[in-house]
Design an enzyme around this catalytic site. Structure first.
Site, PDB file in Angstrom:
ATOM      1  N   ILE A   1       0.907  -1.156   0.000  1.00 34.18           N
ATOM      2  CA  ILE A   1       0.000   0.000   0.000  1.00 34.18           C
ATOM      3  C   ILE A   1       0.944   1.203   0.000  1.00 34.18           C
ATOM      4  CG2 ILE A   1      -1.785   1.280   1.223  1.00 34.18           C
ATOM      5  CD1 ILE A   1      -2.651  -1.414   2.476  1.00 34.18           C
ATOM      6  N   PRO A   2       1.226   1.754  -1.182  1.00 31.50           N
ATOM      7  CA  PRO A   2       2.362   2.666  -1.377  1.00 31.50           C
ATOM      8  C   PRO A   2       2.162   4.081  -0.825  1.00 31.50           C
ATOM      9  CG  PRO A   2       1.133   2.446  -3.400  1.00 31.50           C
ATOM     10  CD  PRO A   2       0.504   1.496  -2.423  1.00 31.50           C
ATOM     11  N   CYS A   3       2.154   4.206   0.489  1.00 28.53           N
ATOM     12  CA  CYS A   3       1.940   5.509   1.126  1.00 28.53           C
ATOM     13  C   CYS A   3       3.070   6.491   0.829  1.00 28.53           C
ATOM     14  CB  CYS A   3       1.730   5.336   2.629  1.00 28.53           C
ATOM     15  SG  CYS A   3       3.020   4.409   3.436  1.00 28.53           S
ATOM     16  N   HIS A   4       4.197   6.015   0.320  1.00 23.99           N
ATOM     17  CA  HIS A   4       5.271   6.938  -0.058  1.00 23.99           C
ATOM     18  C   HIS A   4       4.844   7.831  -1.225  1.00 23.99           C
ATOM     19  CE1 HIS A   4       5.876   3.356  -2.612  1.00 23.99           C
ATOM     20  NE2 HIS A   4       6.350   4.216  -3.508  1.00 23.99           N
TER      21      HIS A   4
END
Length: 174
Positions: free
Chosen positions: A133-136
């Site tokens: 879950i690419p919160c970056h």
């Protein structure tokens, strides 16, 4: 408000709580599975050593993370144990829709989930499955923003590496 201690920076002896610890270009990452799902992907610091995968799912995670680090457009497609509030799950669902090489601001996501930018930032920081879950890919309107409830230091370095890797070019934020 009471918060749980930050478990994202395990130190000495932490490898035992993970089903795999892999060295990636930006640092060590711990992987924990539960049954048929990935429960945690965790950035590690300190005296943690790599650890071979102890099960097939942990090996699948390691293989996908290594492939992603070789090519930032490689999708990470894993069965995830997504646990959180309804709001967090909404935010994480929106984050999962951000394509590699792209970013959204906290405010943009807040408008999509009918919430506040600060609450979106909190949900990003509470994400136990970064990279999957690419919160970056969520940034501030005027810069890179925080990462995993941190500003600066190792976390900013990791976030910058991930964004540059996916974009294939220098990171330019207003």
């Amino acid at each position: 408000m009471l918060t749980a201690p930050d478990l994202r920076l395990p130190r000495t002896g932490a490898a035992e709580r993970f089903d795999a610890v892999v060295r990636l270009p930006f640092g060590l990452v711990g992987v924990r599975t539960r049954g048929e799902c990935v429960e945690e992907i965790c950035f590690l610091t300190g005296e943690v050593k790599p650890k071979p995968a102890v099960n097939a799912l942990a090996q699948r995670v390691v293989d996908q993370l290594v492939a992603y680090c070789a090519d930032g457009s490689t999708p990470i497609d894993l069965p995830l144990a997504i646990e959180g509030t309804d709001f967090q799950r909404q935010v994480w669902s929106e984050i999962a829709r951000i394509p590699p090489g792209s970013t959204r601001t906290y405010g943009e996501l807040a408008r999509r989930v009918n919430g506040a930018a600060r609450a979106v930032g909190q949900a990003c920081g509470d994400n136990r499955l970064p990279l999957a879950i690419p919160c970056h890919r969520v940034v501030a309107v005027s810069g890179i923003g925080g990462f995993a409830h941190h500003r600066g230091g190792a976390y900013e370095r990791i976030k910058r590496w991930l964004l540059v890797h996916e974009a294939g070019t220098e990171l330019r934020l207003v």
